[in-house]
Design an enzyme around this catalytic site. Structure first.
Site, PDB file in Angstrom:
ATOM      1  N   ASP A  52       0.834  -1.198   0.000  1.00 28.91           N
ATOM      2  CA  ASP A  52       0.000   0.000   0.000  1.00 28.91           C
ATOM      3  C   ASP A  52       0.868   1.245   0.000  1.00 28.91           C
ATOM      4  OD1 ASP A  52      -0.017   1.175   3.092  1.00 28.91           O
ATOM      5  OD2 ASP A  52       0.349  -0.973   2.982  1.00 28.91           O
ATOM      6  N   SER A  53       0.403   2.267  -0.714  1.00 27.72           N
ATOM      7  CA  SER A  53       1.048   3.572  -0.741  1.00 27.72           C
ATOM      8  C   SER A  53       2.524   3.433  -1.162  1.00 27.72           C
ATOM      9  CB  SER A  53       0.895   4.247   0.623  1.00 27.72           C
ATOM     10  OG  SER A  53       1.197   5.619   0.553  1.00 27.72           O
TER      11      SER A  53
END
Length: 318
Positions: free
Chosen positions: A162-163
């Protein structure tokens, strides 16, 4: 522990927004940010029956998380995790400067439960103490360890993140392709930060803000050249990558980069599934134990990875 379900709007306004606006303030020392996020992670509960095993992977601390008695070779037969059909290597987000095994343990445990696979949560080195390419080197070593020592084939391993961890997952897939001629089973990217060189078009969203993003990008780059392969994987060759899942909320700062990535992958001939939410926030999956809509979004990622690792066979349909 029993999960608490909150309306997404209430969680965003009363809990998520204020806490992360404080924890990710652009002027707060990174050590304090790390400590605050670890404390906040205590309300992100793991599903019952989650098993956490501590180990070393590629020379770094890691956790192997799986759901007890829920690692099937097919949809119906449970086997131990070391005999599962595949695994997921998870790379946590946090702008390459924060985040830990603790902050993402709940998300990883839910992913393990819903994919019915062991998920390996990696504690890769963080900037500014260890700038680029330290984190990418650690991710590469972890993947090769899963292949050479744990015994998975490359096409049995999905890479997810994520991210910043999503950007790292993308960069890892490119490095495996270019340096080792290896292709993972699939990529699962939650709001991936694919190009730290691109400033956001707005000042802030519920979680992120422009000042903090700029500081993270500079800390991660260190003394390196921003044109080096791996720093901005969105701007690098996207051909030959495995099937990829991308998720983002339409109102978050990284949505535009996610849309650029999806367009680039499709142009490169890569199979992509792009899901967009409205009314959630950046990596809302971290609050899946608290918000039903966030849990549903995480299930979409899990379905994609499970299908990639364990395609439905005739036996499964009988």
């Amino acid at each position: 522990m029993r999960e608490i379900t909150l309306p997404a709007g209430l969680a965003r306004v009363a809990f998520v927004g204020p806490l992360f606006r404080f924890a990710l303030h652009g002027d707060m020392p990174v050590g304090i940010q790390r400590a605050l996020l670890n404390v906040l992670s205590r309300v992100q509960f793991m599903p019952e029956g989650s098993v956490v095993q501590h180990l070393q992977l590629g020379g770094r601390p890691a956790e192997r998380i799986f759901a007890e008695a829920a690692i099937p070779t097919s949809r119906t037969n449970a086997v131990p995790p070391e005999r599962a059909a595949g695994a997921v290597l998870y790379l946590h987000g946090g702008g390459y400067v924060v985040g830990s095994l603790a902050t993402h343990r709940s998300l990883v445990a839910r992913l393990a439960r819903e994919t019915s696979c062991a998920v390996y949560n990696l504690d890769y080195r963080l900037a500014p103490e260890h700038p680029f390419p330290a984190g990418l080197d650690d991710a590469e070593a972890a993947f090769l360890d899963l292949v050479n020592n744990v015994g998975y084939r490359p096409d049995q391993i999905c890479i997810a993140g994520d991210s910043a961890g999503g950007g790292l997952a993308l960069a890892l897939a490119q490095r495996l392709r270019d340096n080792h001629q290896l292709t993972p089973c699939a990529l699962g990217l939650i709001a991936p930060w694919g190009d730290p060189r691109q400033p956001p078009t707005a000042d802030r969203d519920t979680i992120l803000n422009r000042k903090w993003i700029a500081r993270c990008a500079a800390d991660y780059l260190g003394d390196a050249d921003s044109s080096e392969p791996g720093y901005a994987p969105l701007a690098t060759d996207l051909t030959g990558l495995p099937p990829t899942y991308v998720q983002a909320d339409v109102d978050e700062l990284l949505h535009e980069q996610c849309a650029q990535l999806v367009a680039g992958l499709r142009e490169a001939g890569v199979h992509v599934r792009f899901t967009e939410t409205r009314g959630l926030w950046h990596v809302a999956q971290l609050q899946a134990a608290l918000v039903a809509e966030a849990a549903l979004t995480l299930s979409g990622l899990a379905d994609f990875l499970r299908e990639a690792i364990q395609p439905v066979s005739i036996e499964d349909l009988r």
